[in-house]
Design a protein around this motif. Structure first.
Motif, PDB file in Angstrom:
ATOM      1  N   VAL A   1       7.451  -7.512 -29.132  1.00 29.47           N
ATOM      2  CA  VAL A   1       6.554  -6.648 -29.888  1.00 29.47           C
ATOM      3  C   VAL A   1       5.997  -5.547 -28.983  1.00 29.47           C
ATOM      4  CG1 VAL A   1       4.446  -6.601 -31.266  1.00 29.47           C
ATOM      5  CG2 VAL A   1       5.914  -8.620 -31.334  1.00 29.47           C
TER       6      VAL A   1
ATOM      7  N   GLN B   1       6.486  -5.011 -36.529  1.00 31.43           N
ATOM      8  CA  GLN B   1       5.228  -5.440 -35.937  1.00 31.43           C
ATOM      9  C   GLN B   1       4.936  -4.635 -34.689  1.00 31.43           C
ATOM     10  OE1 GLN B   1       5.213  -9.613 -34.930  1.00 31.43           O
ATOM     11  NE2 GLN B   1       3.191  -9.863 -35.817  1.00 31.43           N
TER      12      GLN B   1
ATOM     13  N   SER C   1       1.424  -4.809 -38.974  1.00 33.00           N
ATOM     14  CA  SER C   1       2.798  -4.843 -39.480  1.00 33.00           C
ATOM     15  C   SER C   1       2.931  -3.924 -40.685  1.00 33.00           C
ATOM     16  CB  SER C   1       3.206  -6.268 -39.851  1.00 33.00           C
ATOM     17  OG  SER C   1       2.372  -6.762 -40.872  1.00 33.00           O
TER      18      SER C   1
ATOM     19  N   MET D   1      -2.482  -7.281 -34.073  1.00 29.21           N
ATOM     20  CA  MET D   1      -1.074  -7.214 -34.457  1.00 29.21           C
ATOM     21  C   MET D   1      -0.975  -6.634 -35.859  1.00 29.21           C
ATOM     22  SD  MET D   1       0.215  -8.204 -31.682  1.00 29.21           S
ATOM     23  CE  MET D   1       1.892  -8.091 -32.207  1.00 29.21           C
TER      24      MET D   1
ATOM     25  N   ARG E   1       9.600 -13.026 -30.808  1.00 28.62           N
ATOM     26  CA  ARG E   1       9.815 -11.599 -31.084  1.00 28.62           C
ATOM     27  C   ARG E   1       9.316 -10.768 -29.911  1.00 28.62           C
ATOM     28  NH1 ARG E   1       8.109  -9.578 -36.926  1.00 28.62           N
ATOM     29  NH2 ARG E   1       9.427  -7.880 -36.226  1.00 28.62           N
TER      30      ARG E   1
END
Length: 159
Positions: free
Chosen positions: A62, A95, A90, A88, A60
């Motif tokens: 981010v 995220q 979410s 991190m 991903r």
């Protein structure tokens, strides 16, 4: 450390604390995916001033925000680069990483009073501080991850 995570009461709210500058902040543990070491970021031209760049994380892309800039704190050199982490966060399947100076302990707000944000802050609709928790000899500013990361709740919108 008298209110650490460990209670089995599902109604208690658990928070991950972290330091940005001299202030302690915390995000709901349910909104924290993981904590990783600071690493290489790819800048995004034309992005918001608090967006440091994007990072590839397990397939991903981010976005990673600067905690100091996002919270309106002065940009000072980090006291100890060894403790810098990216938390991190979410919300609704989205995220976002938040660069912090150090990760603290897990807190449990069960049985503790959460006060509203200090006067003047609450007037900002985008203010990410949702409340304040008295902790040890100071306080912890509790963050609303959706507002902190400017997430709309829609799958397609990111930071």
């Amino acid at each position: 450390m008298n209110a650490l995570v460990g209670a089995s009461d599902p109604r208690s709210q658990h928070w991950l604390s972290f330091r940005i500058g001299e202030q302690l902040y915390a995000a709901l543990l349910a909104d924290v995916g993981e904590v990783i070491r600071d690493g290489d970021l790819t800048p995004v031209p034309g992005s918001a001033t608090d967006l440091l760049g994007v990072r590839h994380l397990r397939g991903r892309i981010v976005p990673v925000m600067d905690g100091r800039r996002r919270l309106g704190l002065p940009t000072l050199p980090v006291a100890d680069p060894v403790t810098v982490r990216i938390v991190m966060l979410s919300h609704a399947g989205q995220q976002v990483g938040l660069l912090v100076d150090a990760v603290g302990e897990l807190l449990c707000s069960d049985g503790l009073e959460i006060a509203p944000p200090p006067p003047g802050r609450a007037s900002r609709s985008d203010d990410p501080v949702s409340g304040v928790l008295a902790w040890q000899d100071g306080f912890v500013a509790l963050l609303d991850v959706r507002r902190l990361c400017r997430l709309s709740g829609e799958e397609s919108h990111v930071a």
